[in-house]
Design an enzyme around this catalytic site. Structure first.
Site, mmCIF file in Angstrom:
data_model
loop_
_atom_site.group_PDB
_atom_site.id
_atom_site.type_symbol
_atom_site.label_atom_id
_atom_site.label_comp_id
_atom_site.label_asym_id
_atom_site.label_seq_id
_atom_site.Cartn_x
_atom_site.Cartn_y
_atom_site.Cartn_z
ATOM 1 N N HIS A 1 21.556 -8.111 -14.226
ATOM 2 C CA HIS A 1 20.048 -8.886 -14.588
ATOM 3 C C HIS A 1 19.860 -9.794 -16.232
ATOM 4 O O HIS A 1 19.899 -10.499 -15.789
ATOM 5 C CB HIS A 1 18.720 -7.728 -14.499
ATOM 6 C CG HIS A 1 17.148 -8.511 -14.704
ATOM 7 N ND1 HIS A 1 15.926 -8.733 -13.525
ATOM 8 C CD2 HIS A 1 16.751 -9.187 -15.676
ATOM 9 C CE1 HIS A 1 15.582 -9.256 -13.875
ATOM 10 N NE2 HIS A 1 15.921 -9.422 -14.947
ATOM 11 N N GLU A 2 20.197 -8.843 -16.757
ATOM 12 C CA GLU A 2 20.500 -9.341 -18.671
ATOM 13 C C GLU A 2 21.081 -10.196 -18.511
ATOM 14 O O GLU A 2 21.344 -11.097 -19.517
ATOM 15 C CB GLU A 2 20.428 -8.059 -19.091
ATOM 16 C CG GLU A 2 19.230 -7.240 -18.992
ATOM 17 C CD GLU A 2 17.653 -7.654 -19.174
ATOM 18 O OE1 GLU A 2 17.590 -8.923 -20.521
ATOM 19 O OE2 GLU A 2 16.727 -7.648 -18.568
ATOM 20 N N HIS B 1 19.706 -13.616 -17.485
ATOM 21 C CA HIS B 1 19.686 -14.289 -18.226
ATOM 22 C C HIS B 1 20.337 -14.618 -19.606
ATOM 23 O O HIS B 1 20.070 -16.110 -19.255
ATOM 24 C CB HIS B 1 18.926 -13.554 -19.144
ATOM 25 C CG HIS B 1 17.265 -13.274 -18.022
ATOM 26 N ND1 HIS B 1 16.974 -13.368 -17.620
ATOM 27 C CD2 HIS B 1 16.892 -12.038 -18.195
ATOM 28 C CE1 HIS B 1 15.839 -13.028 -17.150
ATOM 29 N NE2 HIS B 1 15.678 -11.749 -16.713
#
Length: 220
Positions: free
Chosen positions: A25-26, A29
């Site tokens: 997820h990170e 980003h």
């Protein structure tokens, strides 16, 4: 919150699934921000698949105590974006979308296992893989839906913020701290059973049905 529904016997599976989910997820980003010209996350060592760079110790522990938590937010400097609003939306969407992709891949492997592959494995190994994949799918769907809720500091709020007209965006910024307070009140009190849990439950069911429809032509 849904993370509390798993028993202690499933804790190792939950931990591994969350590490995968938070890390990707990170990373998503950071990767999308970098592709749009922002090197901030890369310069801070966040453009990596090393979980240590992304996990927040307190946020991770809180998941098992309160039912929700967080990873270390990826730093984003909109100054580097040529089209800040478009880039901002895509950077925000990238995180939840990565969880949806993980969930779909896990669901795909569950179908492969069910198609006869599991029968060729030792029973205990097949049981372990099945448990892990089910938890991986479920948790990543929850994270996908949860992060799209329109509350600060979640990705869903950031998407709305970037899509909103300038005068509305100014109002959102003005009241953002109140929004964060309201969000924490909801998730830390029984209110989440009425305002968030139904959304996650029905959203998860709808997402699984969507996965079924996609894979139906390939698995009888």
């Amino acid at each position: 919150m849904p993370f509390l529904y798993y028993g202690f016997d499933l804790l190792p599976y939950v931990i591994v699934a969350l590490i995968i989910a938070f890390t990707l997820h990170e990373f998503a980003h950071a990767y999308v921000a970098y592709k749009f010209g922002d090197p901030t996350a890369k310069n801070q060592g966040r453009l990596t698949l090393n979980p240590i760079s992304h996990l927040d110790p307190f946020g991770t522990i809180l998941i098992f105590l309160a039912g929700f938590g967080w990873a270390r937010p990826v730093p984003v400097n909109r100054f580097f974006f040529q089209k800040p609003r478009l880039a901002g939306v895509l950077v925000s969407v990238a995180g939840p979308l990565s969880n949806l992709v993980i969930a779909f891949i896990g669901f795909l492997f569950l179908n492969i296992m069910a198609s006869g592959v599991a029968e060729m494995m030792p029973v205990e190994m097949a049981r372990i893989i099945d448990k892990f994949l089910n938890i991986l799918v479920s948790l990543n769907i929850i994270l996908f839906l949860f992060n799209l809720l329109p509350f600060p500091p979640l990705d869903g709020y950031r998407i709305i913020e970037d899509l909103a007209p300038r005068h509305i965006r100014a109002k959102l910024t003005q009241y953002e701290n109140y929004g964060i307070l309201i969000f924490f009140i909801i998730v830390l009190t029984p209110l989440d059973q009425y305002l968030i849990d139904p959304v996650l439950y029905h959203g998860r069911e709808a997402t699984v049905l969507f996965f079924h429809l996609i894979l139906q032509p390939f698995f009888s």
